[in-house]
Design a protein around this motif. Structure first.
Motif, short mmCIF file in Angstrom:
data_model
loop_
_atom_site.label_atom_id
_atom_site.label_comp_id
_atom_site.label_asym_id
_atom_site.label_seq_id
_atom_site.Cartn_x
_atom_site.Cartn_y
_atom_site.Cartn_z
N GLY A 196 10.09 118.46 5.78
CA GLY A 196 9.67 118.04 7.54
C GLY A 196 8.94 119.01 8.17
N ILE B 120 6.68 104.42 8.29
CA ILE B 120 6.79 105.31 9.28
C ILE B 120 5.69 106.40 9.10
N LEU C 136 3.99 110.12 9.53
CA LEU C 136 4.41 111.39 8.87
C LEU C 136 5.03 112.02 10.12
N TRP D 43 8.58 110.85 9.82
CA TRP D 43 9.22 111.35 8.56
C TRP D 43 9.63 113.14 8.41
N MET E 8 13.39 114.31 8.00
CA MET E 8 13.65 115.35 7.00
C MET E 8 14.31 116.51 7.41
N LEU F 171 16.50 107.22 2.09
CA LEU F 171 15.38 107.74 2.59
C LEU F 171 14.52 108.08 1.51
N HIS F 172 14.79 108.82 0.56
CA HIS F 172 13.86 109.12 -0.81
C HIS F 172 13.37 107.83 -1.24
N PHE G 247 10.57 106.99 1.03
CA PHE G 247 9.53 107.98 1.06
C PHE G 247 8.45 107.94 -0.25
N TYR H 274 4.80 108.37 -0.16
CA TYR H 274 3.96 109.66 0.12
C TYR H 274 4.21 110.76 -1.24
N SER I 8 10.11 111.67 -5.11
CA SER I 8 11.32 110.81 -4.62
C SER I 8 11.91 110.23 -5.59
#
Length: 132
Positions: free
Chosen positions: A30, A50, A52, A55, A59, A94-95, A98, A101, A106
């Motif tokens: 984060g 979303i 960064l 995110w 996070m 959430l992973h 993600f 990225y 993830s």
């Protein structure tokens, strides 16, 4: 395997440690996402978009709560087990989101989250004495 076996009990301790480590890593992720937008590269186009910065805050918040709940799991708090299952489930989702990225990271963290859910759900209940 019986519910009170050492493997299952050790799995719960390991799940608590994983929650602590996962929380610290989420906090660091984060912070890095908030500090600079060029830390993570986006791989291809993805349906769930979303920023960064968003995110980073997600996070950071998830990591702080995971650290607290992981500590509760290690102390044997019953509320921490239930909250840990919920948080590990949320972290798994959430992973997944993600993935564009950090795809490899993830997928690894989804596996870790799955293990945390399993360990917390199958650990013996220490709050109530067993009937003989």
């Amino acid at each position: 395997m019986p519910a009170g076996s050492g493997f299952v009990t050790g799995g719960m301790v390991f799940a608590g440690v994983l929650m602590l480590v996962n929380g610290v890593l989420a906090i660091l992720q984060g912070i890095s996402a908030l500090a600079a937008d060029d830390v993570y590269d986006r791989i291809g186009d993805y349906v769930y978009k979303i920023s960064l910065t968003g995110w980073g805050w997600i996070m950071l918040a998830l990591g702080a709560v995971l650290v607290g709940v992981g500590y509760g799991v290690l102390k044997g708090a019953w509320w921490a087990r239930m909250t840990g299952i919920f948080l590990a489930s949320a972290a798994m989702v959430l992973h997944f989101l993600f993935l564009p990225y950090q795809p490899v990271w993830s997928v690894i963290m989804i596996g870790v989250d799955f293990f945390m859910i399993w360990a917390l759900a199958t650990a013996p209940d220490t709050a109530r004495p067993r009937a003989s």
